[in-house]
Each structure stands twice: as structure tokens, then as C-alpha cells.
Design an enzyme around this catalytic site. Structure first.
Site, mmCIF file in Angstrom:
data_model
loop_
_atom_site.group_PDB
_atom_site.id
_atom_site.type_symbol
_atom_site.label_atom_id
_atom_site.label_comp_id
_atom_site.label_asym_id
_atom_site.label_seq_id
_atom_site.Cartn_x
_atom_site.Cartn_y
_atom_site.Cartn_z
ATOM 1 N N SER A 103 -3.625 8.857 -0.228
ATOM 2 C CA SER A 103 -3.525 7.441 -0.582
ATOM 3 C C SER A 103 -2.193 6.850 -0.149
ATOM 4 O O SER A 103 -1.876 6.796 1.035
ATOM 5 C CB SER A 103 -3.753 7.299 -2.082
ATOM 6 O OG SER A 103 -3.910 5.961 -2.462
ATOM 7 N N ASP A 242 -3.090 0.196 1.487
ATOM 8 C CA ASP A 242 -2.396 1.483 1.453
ATOM 9 C C ASP A 242 -3.052 2.432 2.444
ATOM 10 O O ASP A 242 -3.958 2.046 3.195
ATOM 11 C CB ASP A 242 -2.360 2.059 0.033
ATOM 12 C CG ASP A 242 -3.734 2.483 -0.464
ATOM 13 O OD1 ASP A 242 -4.744 1.948 0.036
ATOM 14 O OD2 ASP A 242 -3.808 3.344 -1.358
ATOM 15 N N ASP A 244 -5.223 4.814 2.457
ATOM 16 C CA ASP A 244 -6.673 5.027 2.536
ATOM 17 C C ASP A 244 -7.457 3.753 2.240
ATOM 18 O O ASP A 244 -8.673 3.784 2.120
ATOM 19 C CB ASP A 244 -7.118 6.162 1.613
ATOM 20 C CG ASP A 244 -6.940 5.840 0.142
ATOM 21 O OD1 ASP A 244 -6.109 4.976 -0.182
ATOM 22 O OD2 ASP A 244 -7.631 6.458 -0.687
ATOM 23 N N ASP A 246 -7.865 1.800 -0.311
ATOM 24 C CA ASP A 246 -8.589 1.521 -1.552
ATOM 25 C C ASP A 246 -7.784 0.610 -2.473
ATOM 26 O O ASP A 246 -8.214 0.318 -3.586
ATOM 27 C CB ASP A 246 -9.014 2.803 -2.274
ATOM 28 C CG ASP A 246 -7.842 3.649 -2.763
ATOM 29 O OD1 ASP A 246 -6.677 3.308 -2.453
ATOM 30 O OD2 ASP A 246 -8.097 4.656 -3.457
#
Length: 447
Positions: A103, A242, A244, A246
């Protein structure tokens, strides 16, 4: 059942160090394969996505080996956002989805997140059962039942097409200049494509991944880069994701930052007026600002709080039948559209409000006046437990008494890093700083 491997968002750590080693990834893959093959069917399918970290290649191959050894057929998506894995797990009728990502963490870290066949992250119970399998003997498949692996070339394209369907029909982004910061991460191609295809003039940032530069000075944890680009190009707004994708942070045309609380406030109020907000409530964590709660109450809406972690937000949403939730950090969960936080689709909801109302990003992104809030992180030595120290407990109790009726204190361990997060809110900023600094000093001494 206690968990040692799994934290609040899968298994995470420094690459090539326990538990983020190739050996552990292989065992995790085999254990997950064994867990999902309990129904006795011969063939099962798993999709694997990843962000742009160098260690993703190693972990992807190790997971594939473990999964195929227990008879799972593996479909490799390559770099895609975490929400794309949730979506494609359901769309491709897979039994399991896996995202390889840490992340917003730095490039040397990595992680493994699991999704069930419904596209939602696995429950604590399911993760505990997989962890138990990891520590035991994992029975491989018979030679004739070993799984196959193949690359899926259009995984990103499928997600791009789906994301566009979540934008209101008939609306376009023509005339809007948008900075999109992808953090050199998983959405570095998908996010600019979606915005461009909807008609925006796109100024891409953080779209040159090297394997070692994810989240480095860019992305939602470093919004200053996006803010500078917005001002430099005279953009209407900035969207910063960010690693990833999400989570999302919005930058208005003045270069000001709007966090997840402000985005959720906007969406909750709009959806309530449109009759779309189920249960007249927003689900958020204990970290969300008191100002958000006051704003919702003024609109006749409720704030339902959960422990920290978007998975717990989603669990409460599913239990209560709510369709909007998220975290101050920018995870925005909209179960009408997806199964987990989706930074791109959340930003498109913000853009829909922009084109709908004709208001500026700064007008939309300041829904309420936040109560002064301060968060500091204290790193501690692995194995230490500073929060159990009598001196730390005493200081925390004193802080709670001092803020009674005017604010609150929240102290917790990070679920992904060896950090103690010290957060407080108070109407008086001088008191706020004093309280947080006293707690931080006590925790540092015990760490």
C-alpha cells in the site's frame, strides 16, 4: 484463534525478511490453496495482482508455486490497483484473489492481501485458519492435479472499463484540467486512462515506476508534490493515490489538501439528498475527526465508528446494510461500486459533484471545520510493549482526564508497522500539543 502472521491488512513486512520471504509466500500460497480446496472440487481459480515493487516478482512467483502445488489454477493480472483484484475476483468467478502490495509503505516493504470469492477481504477467522495451515503439514495435490498458471493481458483494461461505468451517464470531464498522482504505483496506467477517456485534460504525476520509487515523495502520503503540480499547471484539482490505489486524497485548485473525512462528508450529504445513502449513516473509524461527526449530525445523519482498518469498516457496512464508509487516510468504500477502498472511483464521485454543481474543488472539499487533531507515530523495538508500562498508562489516563468533555485521546498500535500511533483531538491547540507530546515522550522512554 490468535494470529501472528496476519495484521489489519494481510501479511506485511520488509521484503526478503520474515514474513515477506519467498519461502513464506510459497507456504502462504499452498495454505490458501488447501483452504479453498476443502470443498473437494477438482479445479479452482485464483487471480493475483500486484503493485510496482521490485519484490513483487519474487512473491508473485512464490505464491504461484504454492498455489499450483495444491491444485489451484493461477491467473496473473500484473500491476493493477487493489480494488481491481476485488472486482476481477468476482468477475472472473475465482475462488480467491490475492494482491501483492504494501500500500502506502516504502518500496522495501511488501504485503499479501487475500480476497474471497465475493471480492471482499477475508475475515479474521478465515485468515486465522490459513495461518494454522501454514504452521502445519500442507498436503500437495497429486501430480495429475497440479494447477496451471497463465497471464491475463486485459485485466487492467477490464477494470478501466468498469471504472468508467461508475461515472454518471451523460456526464463528461471536458474542460477540466486534472493532475493525477499515481505514486509510481499500481494505477500508473489505469487512472490516467480513465480520466482521459472521460474527457479530462490529464497531467500525470508519479507514473514512471522503477520498482524502487513507489510512494517516494509522491502519492497520498506526500500530497505536496500533487499540490505543487496543481498550482504550476493551474489545474482544477489534483487526485493523489497511494501505491495500490485503494486510497485517495484530493487537492483543490488552491493547492489545499482534502482528506478522506472531507470526501466522505461530501459524498454522504450528496447521497442522502439523492436518496442513495442507506441507513442514513456513514461508517468510519475511530480516527475520523469529531468535526465530521458534528457535520453529519447537522444533516440528520449518523456516524458509525469502527476500529482502525478498512476491512472493519467494510464488515460493519455489510452487517448494517450501509453503502458508504471509509477512513480519514483516504480509503473510501462504496459497496454500490466495489468491495474495498477504491481511490480512483472515489475521485470520480468527487468529479461528478464538480461537474454537477459547477462549484470549485475548494468549495466542495471543505464541508466542515475540523476539530484540531494531532497524530504522531512512535517506532518501538520488535517484541516491546510500551503501552503496558505503568508510566505510559499513567500519562494516558492524565491526558484523558484533561480532555474530558472537550476532546479525546486515541492510542493504538499500527497493524502493519512497529509503530504506536498517538492521536488526540481538542478544541484548544495548545492543550492538544501538550497532551500529545507528553504521551509521545512517555512511549519513547518505554519503547
Amino acid at each position: 484463534m490468535s494470529r501472528k502472521l496476519f495484521g489489519t491488512d494481510g501479511v506485511r513486512g520488509c521484503a526478503n525478511s520474515y514474513p515477506m520471504t519467498a519461502e513464506m509466500a510459497l507456504r502462504l500460497g499452498a495454505a490458501a490453496g488447501r483452504f479453498f480446496r476443502r470443498d473437494g472440487r477438482n479445479r479452482h481459480r485464483v487471480v493475483i495482482g500486484k503493485d510496482t515493487r521490485l519484490s513483487g516478482y519474487m512473491l508473485e512467483n512464490a505464491l504461484t508455486a504454492g498455489l499450483t502445488s495444491t491444485g489451484m489454477n493461477v491467473l496473473l493480472l500484473g500491476p493493477v490497483p487493489t480494488p481491481a483484484v476485488g472486482y476481477l475476483t468476482r468477475s472472473m468467478r475465482a475462488d480467491l484473489g490475492i494482491m501483492i502490495s504494501a500500500s502506502h509503505n516504502p518500496a522495501e516493504d511488501n504485503g499479501i492481501k487475500f480476497f474471497g470469492p465475493d471480492g471482499f477481504k477475508l475475515s479474521d477467522q478465515a485468515e486465522s485458519e490459513i495461518e494454522a495451515i501454514v504452521s502445519g503439514e500442507i498436503i500437495p495435490a497429486q501430480p495429475q492435479n497440479i494447477g496451471r498458471a497463465r497471464r491475463i493481458d486485459d485485466g487492467r483494461g477490464r477494470y478501466v472499463e468498469y471504472a468508467k461505468t461508475t461515472f454518471p451517464q451523460g456526464q463528461r470531464l471536458d474542460g477540466l484540467k486534472v493532475v493525477i498522482d499515481c505514486a509510481h504505483g499500481a494505477a500508473y496506467r489505469a487512472a490516467p486512462e480513465v480520466l482521459w477517456e472521460l474527457g479530462a485534460e490529464v497531467i500525470p504525476l508519479g507514473v514512471e515506476p522503477t520498482g524502487t520509487n513507489i510512494n517516494d515523495g509522491v502519492g497520498s502520503t506526500h500530497p505536496q508534490a500533487c499540490a505543487a503540480a496543481v498550482l504550476e499547471h493551474g489545474a482544477d484539482l489534483g487526485i493523489t493515490l497511494d501505491g495500490d490505489a485503494d486510497r485517495v486524497i484530493i487537492i483543490d485548485e488552491k493547492g489545499q489538501v482534502a482528506d478522506g473525512d472531507q470526501i466522505m462528508a461530501l459524498l454522504a450529504a450528496r447521497w442522502a439528498k439523492q436518496g442513495r445513502l442507506r441507513g442514513d449513516a456513514l461508517v468510519a473509524t475511530v480516527m475520523s475527526n469529531l468535526g465530521l461527526e458534528h457535520f453529519l449530525n447537522s444533516q440528520g445523519l449518523r456516524l458509525e465508528r469502527t476500529r482502525v482498518g478498512d476491512r472493519y469498516v467494510v464488515e460493519r457496512m455489510r452487517e448494517g446494510g450501509f453503502n458508504l464508509g471509509g477512513e480519514q487516510s483516504g480509503h473510501i468504500v462504496m459497496t454500490d461500486y466495489g468491495t474495498t477502498g477504491d481511490g480512483l472511483i472515489a475521485s470520480m464521485q468527487f468529479l461528478a459533484a464538480l461537474t454537477d454543481t459547477g462549484l470549485t474543488a475548494s468549495e466542495l472539499a471543505s464541508q466542515f471545520q475540523p476539530v484540531p487533531q494531532l497524530l504522531k507515530n512512535v517506532r518501538y523495538t520488535a517484541g516491546a510493549d510500551p503501552l503496558s508500562a505503568d508510566a505510559v498508562r499513567s500519562v494516558i489516563s492524565g491526558a484523558e482526564a484533561r480532555l474530558a468533555g472537550t476532546g479525546r485521546v486515541l492510542i493504538r498500535k499500527s497493524g502493519t508497522e512497529p509503530l504506536i500511533r498517538v492521536m488526540a483531538e481538542a478544541e484548544d491547540e495548545t492543550t492538544l500539543n501538550e497532551v500529545v507530546n507528553e504521551i509521545v515522550a512517555a512511549v519513547e522512554k518505554a519503547a
